[in-house]
Design a protein around this motif. Structure first.
Motif, PDB file in Angstrom:
ATOM      1  N   GLU A 348      39.406  71.988  47.680  1.00 50.20           N
ATOM      2  CA  GLU A 348      40.071  70.697  47.809  1.00 50.20           C
ATOM      3  C   GLU A 348      39.893  69.858  46.544  1.00 50.20           C
ATOM      4  O   GLU A 348      40.831  69.164  46.098  1.00 50.20           O
ATOM      5  N   GLU A 349      38.734  69.935  45.935  1.00 51.71           N
ATOM      6  CA  GLU A 349      38.485  69.165  44.711  1.00 51.71           C
ATOM      7  C   GLU A 349      39.341  69.669  43.566  1.00 51.71           C
ATOM      8  O   GLU A 349      39.922  68.873  42.790  1.00 51.71           O
ATOM      9  N   LEU A 350      39.491  70.994  43.413  1.00 52.50           N
ATOM     10  CA  LEU A 350      40.336  71.559  42.373  1.00 52.50           C
ATOM     11  C   LEU A 350      41.799  71.203  42.575  1.00 52.50           C
ATOM     12  O   LEU A 350      42.527  70.917  41.608  1.00 52.50           O
ATOM     13  N   ARG A 351      42.235  71.219  43.767  1.00 53.13           N
ATOM     14  CA  ARG A 351      43.610  70.832  44.052  1.00 53.13           C
ATOM     15  C   ARG A 351      43.856  69.360  43.709  1.00 53.13           C
ATOM     16  O   ARG A 351      44.910  68.996  43.174  1.00 53.13           O
ATOM     17  N   HIS A 352      42.879  68.499  43.995  1.00 46.75           N
ATOM     18  CA  HIS A 352      43.019  67.079  43.671  1.00 46.75           C
ATOM     19  C   HIS A 352      43.036  66.853  42.157  1.00 46.75           C
ATOM     20  O   HIS A 352      43.846  66.062  41.644  1.00 46.75           O
TER      21      HIS A 352
END
Length: 396
Positions: A348-352
């Motif tokens: 989720e952090e990489l996508r953000h």
């Protein structure tokens, strides 16, 4: 003149039909009930009646192919007791059978002969007058199965006489007579292979007023029946006078004793159909009432009950035996849960971060760019500027 032409029309039609159709005079035959009857359809008798052959009497072909068709007048088939057979268009045809007392009377058979070369036809009516048998009924009947003969080979009078003489010599009594002849194909037999010497087989039934001899009784003994079950020839003490002309299957013999049966047994008594004076018609009573409750429960409620039980079983498996999320989490170790949560949070952090970055787009994603200078060129730009820098060095 018109009236004279109308008068000539029926005459010309009759002359024209007479040239195409031909008919022979009627023939009368008298079969006897309870005995074999054979009527021979001779090819020579019909061959001379064809219109084309009648015109050329000096040139009658001896090998004209002729086939026959016989039927009861007004019906598409023969009576139930009468059969027809012809091996080929160059062979003689036969009408044969054994009438019973129910067939006593007059029957009109129409025979049509076809010339297979000229397609001409010749018709003849054969009037059958079935008469009752003057002798008494033959209560003792025996049926033999001859394996080396076809039905048309036994129908001639000489072959029947030869079979009856062999039967008289073997049984030492001369009161046996042929009652019926039936092809094995009419009894469910199969057509043999096209090998020379193979025959269809024929059943010959004979009758007598005297009881069966010891020779026939020995053929039906238990010992011989056991030998037949082992596919072995039965043992008989009398001399087999049928061989070699007639190969009788001694394991396929049928004996019938009709002496104990009453003549009037099973025969209904018919009335005149008129009620007596002062009487009234009494119809048969109604059928008793029957309760259909058990049938209803068996055909309707029983399937519904089975379907309801299956639905309950399926609902129990789907809802009561299902493993929930909390139960699954309790069975999973803490290390696996931490590892799973870490991967999920990192994803989720990489996508953000990928969605919020502001960097120029790669040149390969642009509509067009120069490999040497990296200059971006709009695809909508025309060829107005002739001093543009070529994309490839070879184009300078």
């Amino acid at each position: 003149m018109a009236a004279r032409g109308l008068l000539w029309t029926p005459f010309l039609t009759a002359v024209f039909l007479a040239g195409i159709l031909a008919a022979l005079p009627d023939r009368h035959v008298s079969p006897v009930a309870g005995a074999i009857f054979v009527h021979e359809l001779k090819r020579e008798h019909f061959q001379g009646a064809f219109p084309s052959i009648r015109k050329n009497d000096s040139e009658i072909p001896p090998d004209t192919p002729i086939t026959f068709h016989a039927q009861l007048l007004g019906y598409p088939d023969l009576p139930r007791w009468l059969r027809y057979t012809q091996r080929g268009p160059y062979r003689t045809g036969y009408l044969y059978g054994s009438p019973t007392t129910k067939d006593v009377g007059r029957q009109l058979i129409e025979v049509t002969a076809y010339n297979r070369h000229t397609y001409e036809t010749v018709r003849q009516r054969v009037i059958f007058t079935v008469v009752p048998s003057p002798d008494t009924q033959m209560p003792y009947q025996a049926e033999f199965f001859v394996k080396n003969r076809d039905v048309e080979e036994v129908l001639p009078a000489d072959a029947q006489k030869q079979f009856q003489q062999a039967l008289d010599i073997m049984l030492e009594q001369k009161d046996w007579s042929i009652i019926n002849i039936t092809s094995a194909l009419d009894r469910g037999g199969r057509v043999p292979l096209p090998i020379e010497g193979r025959k269809e087989g024929v059943y010959i039934k004979v009758g007598s007023r005297r009881p069966f001899s010891n020779c026939l009784m020995e053929a039906m003994s238990s010992d011989n029946q056991f030998r037949c079950s082992l596919e072995q020839q039965p043992v008989i003490t009398c001399y087999d006078s049928f061989s070699p002309q007639f190969r009788v299957d001694w394991c396929n013999i049928t004996l019938a004793d009709l002496s104990s049966l009453s003549v009037t047994e099973g025969v209904p008594v018919w009335g005149d159909g008129v009620l007596e004076e002062g009487s009234e018609y009494n119809p048969p009573t109604d059928s008793p009432e029957k309760a259909f409750l058990s049938d209803y429960l068996l055909t309707i409620l029983l399937p519904l009950l089975v379907a309801f039980l299956l639905c309950l079983l399926l609902a129990y498996i789907m809802y009561c035996r299902r493993e929930g999320v909390h139960k699954r989490d309790r069975k999973t170790s803490d290390v696996q849960m931490v590892h799973h949560n870490t991967i999920h949070s990192n994803t989720e952090e990489l996508r953000h971060m990928a969605s919020s970055r502001d960097v120029p787009r790669p040149l390969s994603t642009l509509p067009m760019f120069n490999v040497r200078t990296g200059e971006r060129v709009s695809p909508l730009q025309g060829h107005q500027d002739s001093a543009h820098v070529p994309l490839i060095l070879a184009q300078q």
